[in-house]
Design an enzyme around this catalytic site. Structure first.
Site, mmCIF file in Angstrom:
data_model
loop_
_atom_site.group_PDB
_atom_site.id
_atom_site.type_symbol
_atom_site.label_atom_id
_atom_site.label_comp_id
_atom_site.label_asym_id
_atom_site.label_seq_id
_atom_site.Cartn_x
_atom_site.Cartn_y
_atom_site.Cartn_z
ATOM 1 N N SER A 48 10.492 -19.422 -5.807
ATOM 2 C CA SER A 48 10.241 -18.437 -6.856
ATOM 3 C C SER A 48 10.036 -19.175 -8.167
ATOM 4 O O SER A 48 10.612 -20.261 -8.374
ATOM 5 C CB SER A 48 11.432 -17.474 -6.994
ATOM 6 N N TYR A 52 20.933 -16.650 -7.172
ATOM 7 C CA TYR A 52 19.544 -16.611 -6.708
ATOM 8 C C TYR A 52 18.736 -17.758 -7.321
ATOM 9 O O TYR A 52 18.021 -18.478 -6.615
ATOM 10 C CB TYR A 52 18.924 -15.268 -7.085
#
Length: 274
Positions: A142, A155
């Site tokens: 990401s 995350y």
């Protein structure tokens, strides 16, 4: 077909980006193994691929469980006799919260699914690939691994770790002719491209959000021989979000005629401004 006769395992393939990658791989001729913890969604994707004439199986898998991944690898080898491609796509965002408030349980769960699972899957599949003397591993990270998303420490840390793991794996697996790369999605909308245009946004240089099929296109490229001299790299599919200097430096952005026309069209469809 760029992936003809290839066998690909795709984790988290029951929905969203994972299911879109599975569909594109099947269109390109690959046999697809759908690995997902949700049996209902996994079998739905399997049925959709079968109806399109693709060769696909579903294996229920908790990617953070080494025994589950061992079953996944064994079943794939038994059914197809080989594993050519692994896409580590399964992920979980986890509970948002301030750094001082994140529980140990949330941290452990998010890191185990988003980072440790990539290691487990890559190691076990990598052993099969090493014996064959070929292979291709694609990790989905990401852009938040580069620009931290507030209130998502677990995350962000895990996604940053995936990119580091990509580089070390590329080094250690290269002697076995195994390539390892990462795709870092930016703002991606979870909707089929034929249903609705992506939302306009000033966050990206291209002025809109992305769609799952644009991540799948990058995955097909990395999985094919077209990228045969690429390993250890990260491809950011983010519409230029990471390099958007207009947002970083708060500089007025030149108007895009195409985006203005699209905005006017959307406004007209909604009845215009009051």
């Amino acid at each position: 077909m760029r992936l003809k006769e290839k066998v690909a395992i795709i984790t988290g393939a029951g929905r969203g980006i994972g299911s879109t990658i599975a569909g594109r791989f099947a269109q390109e001729g690959a046999s697809v193994v759908i690995a997902d913890q949700d049996e209902e969604s996994g079998r739905r994707v399997q049925a959709e691929l079968h109806s399109a004439g693709a060769n696909a199986i579903f294996v229920r898998t908790d990617v953070s469980s080494r025994p589950d991944v061992e079953i996944l690898v064994d079943e794939t080898a038994r059914r197809f006799g080989r594993i050519d491609i692994l896409v580590n796509n399964a992920a979980v965002l986890g509970e948002n919260g301030h750094f001082l408030e994140i529980s140990q349980a949330v941290w452990d769960h998010v890191v185990s699914v988003n980072q440790t699972a990539v290691f487990i899957c890559s190691q076990l599949v990598g052993r099969v690939m090493a014996k064959a003397g070929r292979g291709n591993i694609i990790n989905i990270s990401s852009i938040n691994g580069t620009v931290p998303l507030p209130r998502c420490a677990a995350y962000v840390t895990a996604k940053y770790g995936v990119e580091s793991l990509t580089r070390i794996a590329a080094n250690e697996l290269a002697p076995y002719n195994i390539r390892v790369n990462t795709i870092a999605p930016g703002p991606i909308e979870n909707r089929p491209p034929h249903l609705e245009r992506p939302r306009l946004t000033e966050d990206t240089l291209l002025g809109r959000n992305g769609l799952p099929h644009e991540i799948a296109a990058a995955a097909v490229f990395l999985a094919s021989e077209e990228s045969s001299f690429i390993t250890g790299q990260r491809i950011a599919v983010d519409g230029g979000m990471l390099v958007n200097g207009y947002r970083v430096y708060d500089v007025e952005r030149p108007a895009s005629p195409a985006l203005l026309a699209e905005h006017q069209q959307d406004s007209s469809a909604l009845g215009g401004d009051n």
